[in-house]
Design a protein around this motif. Structure first.
Motif, PDB file in Angstrom:
ATOM      1  N   GLY A  97       0.771  -1.226   0.000  1.00 16.35           N
ATOM      2  CA  GLY A  97       0.000   0.000   0.000  1.00 16.35           C
ATOM      3  C   GLY A  97       0.806   1.282   0.000  1.00 16.35           C
ATOM      4  O   GLY A  97       1.981   1.314   0.384  1.00 16.35           O
ATOM      5  N   THR A  98       0.165   2.340  -0.476  1.00 14.01           N
ATOM      6  CA  THR A  98       0.701   3.700  -0.397  1.00 14.01           C
ATOM      7  C   THR A  98      -0.192   4.494   0.539  1.00 14.01           C
ATOM      8  O   THR A  98      -1.407   4.540   0.342  1.00 14.01           O
ATOM      9  CB  THR A  98       0.720   4.381  -1.773  1.00 14.01           C
ATOM     10  OG1 THR A  98       1.682   3.751  -2.612  1.00 14.01           O
ATOM     11  CG2 THR A  98       1.072   5.860  -1.642  1.00 14.01           C
ATOM     12  N   SER A  99       0.412   5.097   1.552  1.00 14.03           N
ATOM     13  CA  SER A  99      -0.339   5.920   2.494  1.00 14.03           C
ATOM     14  C   SER A  99      -0.340   7.357   1.982  1.00 14.03           C
ATOM     15  O   SER A  99       0.709   8.000   1.918  1.00 14.03           O
ATOM     16  CB  SER A  99       0.296   5.847   3.878  1.00 14.03           C
ATOM     17  OG  SER A  99      -0.380   6.713   4.779  1.00 14.03           O
ATOM     18  N   LEU A 100      -1.507   7.841   1.591  1.00 12.81           N
ATOM     19  CA  LEU A 100      -1.649   9.189   1.044  1.00 12.81           C
ATOM     20  C   LEU A 100      -2.241  10.119   2.091  1.00 12.81           C
ATOM     21  O   LEU A 100      -3.274   9.819   2.694  1.00 12.81           O
ATOM     22  CB  LEU A 100      -2.556   9.169  -0.192  1.00 12.81           C
ATOM     23  CG  LEU A 100      -2.942  10.534  -0.767  1.00 12.81           C
ATOM     24  CD1 LEU A 100      -1.698  11.241  -1.325  1.00 12.81           C
ATOM     25  CD2 LEU A 100      -4.008  10.393  -1.847  1.00 12.81           C
ATOM     26  N   THR A 101      -1.572  11.251   2.288  1.00 16.08           N
ATOM     27  CA  THR A 101      -2.080  12.296   3.174  1.00 16.08           C
ATOM     28  C   THR A 101      -2.285  13.544   2.338  1.00 16.08           C
ATOM     29  O   THR A 101      -1.351  14.021   1.696  1.00 16.08           O
ATOM     30  CB  THR A 101      -1.106  12.603   4.326  1.00 16.08           C
ATOM     31  OG1 THR A 101      -0.889  11.406   5.083  1.00 16.08           O
ATOM     32  CG2 THR A 101      -1.675  13.678   5.246  1.00 16.08           C
ATOM     33  N   VAL A 102      -3.518  14.062   2.334  1.00 15.86           N
ATOM     34  CA  VAL A 102      -3.825  15.291   1.624  1.00 15.86           C
ATOM     35  C   VAL A 102      -4.053  16.388   2.670  1.00 15.86           C
ATOM     36  O   VAL A 102      -4.964  16.296   3.489  1.00 15.86           O
ATOM     37  CB  VAL A 102      -5.069  15.141   0.737  1.00 15.86           C
ATOM     38  CG1 VAL A 102      -5.357  16.442   0.011  1.00 15.86           C
ATOM     39  CG2 VAL A 102      -4.885  13.989  -0.241  1.00 15.86           C
ATOM     40  N   ILE A 103      -3.202  17.388   2.620  1.00 15.26           N
ATOM     41  CA  ILE A 103      -3.230  18.462   3.617  1.00 15.26           C
ATOM     42  C   ILE A 103      -4.162  19.569   3.152  1.00 15.26           C
ATOM     43  O   ILE A 103      -3.997  20.089   2.054  1.00 15.26           O
ATOM     44  CB  ILE A 103      -1.810  19.014   3.825  1.00 15.26           C
ATOM     45  CG1 ILE A 103      -0.868  17.885   4.248  1.00 15.26           C
ATOM     46  CG2 ILE A 103      -1.818  20.136   4.874  1.00 15.26           C
ATOM     47  CD1 ILE A 103       0.587  18.237   4.172  1.00 15.26           C
ATOM     48  N   PRO A 104      -5.156  19.920   3.993  1.00 10.71           N
ATOM     49  CA  PRO A 104      -6.133  20.954   3.581  1.00 10.71           C
ATOM     50  C   PRO A 104      -5.471  22.324   3.431  1.00 10.71           C
ATOM     51  O   PRO A 104      -4.469  22.621   4.061  1.00 10.71           O
ATOM     52  CB  PRO A 104      -7.133  20.965   4.738  1.00 10.71           C
ATOM     53  CG  PRO A 104      -6.908  19.715   5.494  1.00 10.71           C
ATOM     54  CD  PRO A 104      -5.473  19.331   5.270  1.00 10.71           C
TER      55      PRO A 104
END
Lengths: 112, 114
Positions: A105-112
């Motif tokens: 898996g790839t852990s994606l974090t999208v920062i607001p």
């Protein structure tokens, strides 16, 4: 052992940017599917691409498949904070009848 | 239309005990697969049931067994639990054990072995 491997392992981007993650696998496949998993929850199916297809689109998602390189990529355009999750590719090997192999898996974090 | 449902959502067992997890497939689906997902890892295939028979099996010991009922629901049994069996157990359903059919996952059962 894992059949598929996603790259990168972790990705952090700003909201509105595009996110690209890659998947490599080892042996011939029937099809490849991408899934999303929010922390500790079940897997949500995103898109399926068959071995004779090269590209598929679904909303903000674009998936490519290169069977000669045994690789696939998932592009999420105009990312949103709600896209924050782990993304997995799953390969369905030939002659295994819908038995799927997942990468780490790839852990994606999208920062607001 | 109910999706894949699993029970229980969380449970804690002691090493050496036995556990049974349950799964009801998505309406219209007849094939159930079970996966084990350790923390930080991808799911690993345990086995698949179709027409009440185990059709395929991954690299898991005989302590892991299952059953499929005439209504297509399924159980996963794990005997002689080890600490390493602590994981999220995911049930997935599909229509027929045919390559190319999308598989749908339940929310999983979190098993902690102490």
């Amino acid at each position: 052992s894992q059949q598929g491997e996603e790259d990168p392992q972790a990705l952090s981007i700003q909201e509105g940017e595009n996110a690209t993650m890659n998947c490599s696998y080892k042996t011939s496949i029937n099809n490849l599917q991408w899934y999303r998993q929010n922390s500790g929850r079940g897997l949500v199916h995103l898109i399926l691409i068959r071995s004779n297809e090269r590209e598929k689109h679904s909303g903000r998602l674009r998936v490519t498949l290169d069977t000669s390189k045994k690789s696939s990529s998932l592009l999420i355009t105009a990312s949103r904070a709600a896209d924050t999750a782990s993304y997995f590719c799953a390969t369905d090997l030939r002659f295994t009848g819908n038995q799927f192999y997942f990468g780490t898996g790839t852990s994606l974090t999208v920062i607001p | 239309d109910a999706g894949v449902t699993q029970s229980p959502t969380h449970l804690i067992k002691t090493r050496g005990q036995q556990v049974t997890l349950r799964c009801s497939p998505k309406s219209g689906h007849d094939t159930v697969s079970w996966y084990q997902q350790a923390l930080g890892q991808g799911p690993q295939f345990i086995f698949q049931y179709y027409e009440e028979e185990e059709r395929q099996r991954g690299n898991f010991p005989d302590r892991f067994s299952g059953h499929q009922f005439p209504n297509y629901s399924s159980e996963l049994n794990v005997n002689a639990l080890l600490l390493g069996d602590s994981a999220l157990y995911l049930c997935a359903s599909s229509l027929a054990a045919v390559s190319g059919n999308t598989i749908y996952f339940g929310e999983g059962s979190w098993l902690t072995v102490v």
